[in-house]
Design a protein around this motif. Structure first.
Motif, PDB file in Angstrom:
ATOM      1  N   SER A 427       0.815  -1.222   0.000  1.00 16.26           N
ATOM      2  CA  SER A 427       0.000   0.000   0.000  1.00 16.26           C
ATOM      3  C   SER A 427       0.846   1.269   0.000  1.00 16.26           C
ATOM      4  CB  SER A 427      -0.929   0.004   1.219  1.00 16.26           C
ATOM      5  OG  SER A 427      -0.156   0.012   2.409  1.00 16.26           O
ATOM      6  N   LEU A 428       2.159   1.147   0.233  1.00 12.80           N
ATOM      7  CA  LEU A 428       3.005   2.343   0.281  1.00 12.80           C
ATOM      8  C   LEU A 428       2.925   3.115  -1.031  1.00 12.80           C
ATOM      9  CD1 LEU A 428       5.121   4.064   1.814  1.00 12.80           C
ATOM     10  CD2 LEU A 428       6.890   2.623   0.789  1.00 12.80           C
ATOM     11  N   LEU A 429       2.932   2.409  -2.162  1.00 18.07           N
ATOM     12  CA  LEU A 429       2.874   3.087  -3.458  1.00 18.07           C
ATOM     13  C   LEU A 429       1.556   3.846  -3.601  1.00 18.07           C
ATOM     14  CD1 LEU A 429       4.096   3.677  -6.238  1.00 18.07           C
ATOM     15  CD2 LEU A 429       3.062   1.558  -7.067  1.00 18.07           C
ATOM     16  N   ASP A 430       0.461   3.229  -3.180  1.00 21.82           N
ATOM     17  CA  ASP A 430      -0.846   3.899  -3.265  1.00 21.82           C
ATOM     18  C   ASP A 430      -0.864   5.153  -2.384  1.00 21.82           C
ATOM     19  OD1 ASP A 430      -1.718   1.793  -4.900  1.00 21.82           O
ATOM     20  OD2 ASP A 430      -2.255   0.596  -3.141  1.00 21.82           O
ATOM     21  N   ASP A 431      -0.326   5.034  -1.159  1.00 14.91           N
ATOM     22  CA  ASP A 431      -0.296   6.179  -0.236  1.00 14.91           C
ATOM     23  C   ASP A 431       0.547   7.315  -0.810  1.00 14.91           C
ATOM     24  OD1 ASP A 431      -1.797   4.660   1.496  1.00 14.91           O
ATOM     25  OD2 ASP A 431      -0.089   4.080   2.767  1.00 14.91           O
ATOM     26  N   VAL A 432       1.684   6.952  -1.403  1.00 20.95           N
ATOM     27  CA  VAL A 432       2.590   7.956  -1.981  1.00 20.95           C
ATOM     28  C   VAL A 432       1.908   8.657  -3.158  1.00 20.95           C
ATOM     29  CG1 VAL A 432       4.701   8.205  -3.356  1.00 20.95           C
ATOM     30  CG2 VAL A 432       4.763   6.967  -1.179  1.00 20.95           C
ATOM     31  N   CYS A 433       1.266   7.896  -4.026  1.00 19.36           N
ATOM     32  CA  CYS A 433       0.595   8.491  -5.194  1.00 19.36           C
ATOM     33  C   CYS A 433      -0.531   9.423  -4.764  1.00 19.36           C
ATOM     34  CB  CYS A 433       0.055   7.395  -6.122  1.00 19.36           C
ATOM     35  SG  CYS A 433       1.352   6.545  -7.057  1.00 19.36           S
ATOM     36  N   ARG A 434      -1.295   9.016  -3.746  1.00 17.33           N
ATOM     37  CA  ARG A 434      -2.374   9.885  -3.242  1.00 17.33           C
ATOM     38  C   ARG A 434      -1.812  11.211  -2.717  1.00 17.33           C
ATOM     39  NH1 ARG A 434      -5.011   5.223  -1.498  1.00 17.33           N
ATOM     40  NH2 ARG A 434      -3.898   5.252   0.498  1.00 17.33           N
ATOM     41  N   GLN A 435      -0.720  11.107  -1.956  1.00 17.48           N
ATOM     42  CA  GLN A 435      -0.107  12.312  -1.388  1.00 17.48           C
ATOM     43  C   GLN A 435       0.422  13.222  -2.492  1.00 17.48           C
ATOM     44  OE1 GLN A 435       0.162  12.575   2.237  1.00 17.48           O
ATOM     45  NE2 GLN A 435       0.465  14.720   1.725  1.00 17.48           N
ATOM     46  N   MET A 436       1.061  12.625  -3.516  1.00 12.12           N
ATOM     47  CA  MET A 436       1.605  13.419  -4.616  1.00 12.12           C
ATOM     48  C   MET A 436       0.497  14.092  -5.425  1.00 12.12           C
ATOM     49  SD  MET A 436       4.528  10.792  -5.920  1.00 12.12           S
ATOM     50  CE  MET A 436       5.115  11.833  -7.263  1.00 12.12           C
ATOM     51  N   ALA A 437      -0.611  13.379  -5.611  1.00  5.34           N
ATOM     52  CA  ALA A 437      -1.736  13.949  -6.353  1.00  5.34           C
ATOM     53  C   ALA A 437      -2.302  15.152  -5.601  1.00  5.34           C
ATOM     54  CB  ALA A 437      -2.811  12.890  -6.554  1.00  5.34           C
ATOM     55  N   GLU A 438      -2.298  15.072  -4.275  1.00  5.27           N
ATOM     56  CA  GLU A 438      -2.787  16.178  -3.445  1.00  5.27           C
ATOM     57  C   GLU A 438      -1.959  17.438  -3.672  1.00  5.27           C
ATOM     58  OE1 GLU A 438      -3.103  16.966   1.288  1.00  5.27           O
ATOM     59  OE2 GLU A 438      -3.723  14.974   0.603  1.00  5.27           O
ATOM     60  N   HIS A 439      -0.668  17.255  -3.978  1.00  6.41           N
ATOM     61  CA  HIS A 439       0.225  18.403  -4.193  1.00  6.41           C
ATOM     62  C   HIS A 439       0.464  18.677  -5.681  1.00  6.41           C
ATOM     63  CE1 HIS A 439       0.717  18.161   0.064  1.00  6.41           C
ATOM     64  NE2 HIS A 439       1.266  16.971  -0.008  1.00  6.41           N
TER      65      HIS A 439
END
Length: 910
Positions: A427-439
């Motif tokens: 899930s780390l990749l999913d969490d990272v992508c979500r955070q990056m999309a937010e920014h």
């Protein structure tokens, strides 16, 4: 690589291994003057010619580079066509320079082409490489990242068949290495499977380095033992810096060339300055300009100087010619570091590498003995790659999005998970992508990641995983001058009010840390930590510290050394412990000692475990007693700065109450509101594109930052990095478990010689060059030059701006003849109109009272009062207290200094 010294004709090595090479390569080997292959070459060349991925673990001087490159040259001769065919990746630009000179010779002889590419490569050279790629490209991890951004360069990458990573041990434990591991998988998307070759110094876990390089692919390991060729002696150099310098001199007078290693740049400069008059010694470290470093290397190689004093800048394989002897000034802190450094001596196949460690104190001596024993037994530390580093993953997701424009998440996952760093990242990749999309670094639409306009701009500023660090000004309150700068990481990680450190060869005590500035005063009769630059903070490992504890307990100095001076000093020191009836802290005993400033906790845990315990205890004691707790940490003790009502008994109770399994949670609480956590949070957020790269962390309130990122993957990565880089949770849990089950006892006692040995004893120390009189003289000179405004409080018509040294012993108004003269700070001049008014507000009357009080002090004490009132933060009340002591001469100025120090420490609370 051995070379013949006799003038007889040279011939290529006549071995079965040599016969495996192309005749053209054998001819160039003969021309280079090699008469035999080293053990590293004999074992590596057949495996590499067979196509194996390989980790070669061997000391410097065993021909590692040629072990890798001879088979690669052999294959390049049969690999025609355009594009880069081999990449040689090094961690340092200086290695690029050194390797390029060697590789250009081989390539020229074999009709191959070689080029170098890093941050300083001129634009015209880059253009040539894009148009006509060399067969072999020598580059850095960061420049490899840049290659993926150019369309034509990406085409050249399709032809890569061999990747050699030099000094892979140096990269593997850092985020630079994690970024490189993903970059290799991105390269495989263009080039298909290529041969991977890693060249490493001696490490405790070569298989893990192999997995770092190759992921799940098969690989071979060639490990050349170094211990049998090491001759390491430990000597005691003396506790006084002058004695230590004289010991170094005697070592340098021995025949042959000597490479002197020190742990920090300050020590290199201090030793270099002390030995300058010899005329045969130069200094080499990363702060010096490239030209100065290259000149020193060349002069050493030509024999024009006999000794080079170096930091870790000389650990890696820069060729400086033959080295007869390696001198390590102070404990090297780590086994692998000592092996790497001593391994630079000899440089012949049959040569023994001779090294001497010069210990500078009791902790330093025992630590050196333990590290020397472990080096001879080949017990090097493990290198631990940063698995699951979320900011590295964010950086590489942004890079891949820029590279492809858009990419299926399933393919993106496949690329990153092929590297061991992110294998099964879940899930780390999913969490990272979500955070990056937010920014707005990427867009995530259904099953795809799509680049944004912001992503490319982000990537240009974030090719490297090395964090940008600002400098913090060091300001001396005595001279009122800036005396130097320190790296932010050193300040936030290791310093607090009251800490003593060394910079510019002098000792300073921290009075205040505020607004990007560290306010200090000269410190006397104490020892201090040397500020660490990036890469220079060398923590003592847990295993070494535990063995030092066992050596203290058993007092088996004779098992570790047969040098009389070493055994004698150690026994004399232990006799001081016995004479005071002090229990000796060891691997089985923790002693808590009451001191003036707090409680010294003697724990043989190494820097990271002790940092962990100290931070956990500080928050528990702070919560229980409602007090601020300061900490200073060393490898064998930590100091808890406590108020007088909290003593060793309370610390013992707090320590006994920590459940090992709760330690991580306590630490998260302990770190959450610290400047260190805030700084790391901002660093990680920058790598996520959540904060602009040039943003100043001080602009953000810690509360706002925590509100923004609490519970996010950014905060989780900040904690992960602090836990792994600054602390050792596992080791600290082991100590706490030992306390709970009785394997480790905890006792309370008075301050002992070991307890007062100094928290800096396991770091570099140099003696204070400034004495008390010099501090007073500096203050006196500064106060004489301070500006004052003299104002007559009798007629209220006369004023004069001057400096203290020009003020007469008894100031008098030239208009009315009165001696009721106020001595004001320059910025008080604008308040004078307020006291000349007929009708005054309440605030103006308060100013008048203050001015009158000031003038009455000058009336009774004359110029002495003017001097006191000119000091920083000294008003009428404080000046009265200073003058009431009736101190004269130096004592008077010490009272002023005391007042200035108090002002600096407390003014922010007013």
């Amino acid at each position: 690589m051995a070379r013949t010294s006799a003038p007889r004709p040279r011939s290529a090595p006549q071995t079965p291994t040599a016969e495996l090479l192309d005749p053209r390569v054998r001819e160039v080997v003969r021309k280079r003057g090699f008469t035999e292959f080293s053990e590293a070459q004999e074992q590596s060349i057949p495996r590499l010619l067979a196509g194996d991925n390989l980790i070669l673990v061997a000391p410097t001087g065993t021909g590692k580079t040629e072990s890798a490159m001879l088979p690669v040259f052999d294959r390049l001769l049969e690999t025609p066509g355009p594009g880069f065919k081999a990449l040689y990746i090094t961690p340092l630009r200086s290695l690029n320079r050194d390797i390029l000179a060697r590789m250009e010779w081989w390539c020229r002889e074999l009709s191959l082409t070689a080029g170098v590419r890093h941050g300083d490569t001129p634009q015209n050279e880059r253009r040539k490489q894009a148009l006509n790629a060399p067969d072999l490209l020598i580059t850095t991890p960061e420049s490899l990242q840049a290659l993926f951004m150019g369309k034509r360069l990406r085409e050249h990458l399709k032809n890569v068949r061999y990747v050699i990573i030099d000094e892979i041990h140096d990269l593997a434990e850092s985020k630079r290495g994690a970024q490189l591991a993903v970059a290799l998988e991105r390269l495989a998307e263009y080039a298909g499977e290529f041969q991977r070759i890693g060249l490493s110094a001696t490490v405790g876990n070569p298989d893990e380095i192999g997995r770092f390089l190759c992921g799940a692919r098969p690989f071979s390991v060639v490990e050349v033992p170094v211990a049998s060729n090491l001759d390491i002696t430990v000597r005691f150099a003396g506790e006084d810096f002058g004695d230590q310098v004289r010991t170094v001199e005697r070592c340098l007078d021995a025949p042959g060339s000597t490479l002197v290693f020190v742990n920090t740049r300050v020590t290199a400069e201090a030793l270099g300055h002390s030995l300058y008059s010899r005329g045969d010694v130069e200094v080499h470290h990363g702060s010096l300009s490239r030209d100065v470093r290259v000149d020193a290397e060349e002069r050493f190689r030509r024999g024009e100087i006999r000794a080079l004093i170096a930091t870790s800048s000389m650990e890696l394989g820069i060729d400086i010619g033959h080295i007869e002897h390696v001198l390590q000034f102070g404990s090297p802190r780590e086994v692998s570091r000592l092996v790497q450094r001593v391994g630079r001596a000899g440089h012949r196949l049959d040569a023994v590498s001779r090294g001497t460690v010069l210990a500078t104190g009791f902790d330093d001596l025992l630590e050196s003995l333990v590290i020397a024993r472990r080096a001879k037994a080949n017990e090097c530390e493990r290198v631990v790659p940063p698995a699951g580093a979320a900011d590295v993953l964010a950086n590489q997701v942004a890079a891949i999005a820029v590279e492809y424009g858009e990419i299926e998440i399933s393919r993106l996952r496949k690329i990153v998970e092929r590297s061991s760093i992110f294998a099964g990242c879940g899930s780390l990749l999913d969490d990272v992508c979500r955070q990056m999309a937010e920014h707005r670094l990427i867009r995530v639409e259904a099953t795809r990641v799509i680049r944004t306009g912001r992503a490319r701009r982000y990537l240009v500023g974030n090719l490297s995983m090395i964090h940008d660090e600002r400098k913090m000004e060091v300001f001396d309150i005595v001279s009122r001058r800036t005396v130097g700068t320190l790296d932010e990481s050193f300040v936030l990680g290791w310093m607090q009010t009251g800490a003593v450190f060394i910079t510019k060869g002098q000792l300073w005590r921290v009075l205040d840390m505020e607004g990007g500035r560290i306010t200090v005063e000269p410190a006397v009769r104490v020892r201090g930590e040397v500020p660490s630059w990036e890469g220079e903070q060398i923590p003592v490992p847990f295993a070494v510290a535990r063995e030092v504890g066992a050596l203290r307990r058993m007092r088996a100095f004779g098992r570790y050394s047969d040098v009389p001076g070493v055994i004698g000093y150690a026994e004399r020191f232990m006799a001081r412990m016995d004479a005071g009836n002090h229990p000796v802290p060891s691997d089985r005993l923790i002693t808590l000692e009451n001191a003036d400033e707090g409680v010294v906790c003697n724990v043989c845990g190494g820097h990271k475990a002790n940092e962990t315990l100290a931070r956990a205890l500080s928050i528990l004691i702070s919560a229980r007693y409602g007090t601020t707790v300061g900490i200073e940490v060393g490898a064998y003790r930590f100091l808890l700065r406590l108020p007088g009502n909290v003593r060793a008994l309370e610390v013992q109770e707090a320590m006994a109450g920590i459940e090992p399994e709760h330690l991580a949670g306590i630490l998260r609480l302990a770190l959450k509101r610290t400047a260190l956590f805030k700084w790391k949070l901002v660093q990680v957020a920058k790598k996520f594109g959540a904060i602009d790269a040039d943003a100043d962390y001080e602009r953000f309130s810690i509360h706002r930052l925590i509100d923004l990122f609490d519970g996010t993957v950014i905060a989780a990565e900040a904690y992960r990095e602090l836990f792994s880089n600054y602390m050792d949770l596992e080791a600290a849990e082991e100590i706490l478990a030992g306390i709970r089950d009785g394997r480790i006892a905890v006792t309370i006692g008075r301050l002992s010689p070991i307890g007062s040995e100094g928290l800096s004893s396991s770091r570099d120390t140099v003696p204070p060059p400034m004495i008390d009189q010099a501090v007073v003289a500096t203050l006196m000179r500064r106060l004489e030059k301070e500006e004052v405004v003299l104002f007559c409080m009798n007629c209220r018509k006369w004023k004069s701006r001057t400096v203290v040294e020009r003020v007469p012993d008894r100031p008098q108004c030239p208009l009315c003849g009165a001696r009721l003269i106020a001595a004001l700070k320059p910025w008080d001049e604008e308040l004078i109109p307020a006291v000349t008014k007929k009708k005054k507000s309440e605030e103006e009357r308060a100013i008048e009272v203050r001015f009158l009080r000031n003038a009455n002090i000058v009336l009774s004490s004359g110029k002495k009062a003017v001097t006191a009132l000119a000091a920083k933060g000294v008003g009428p009340e404080t000046a009265s207290r200073i003058l009431a002591t009736l101190s004269e001469g130096d004592a008077f100025y010490r009272e002023i200094l005391k007042a200035e120090r108090n002002y600096v420490k407390t003014h922010r609370f007013w």
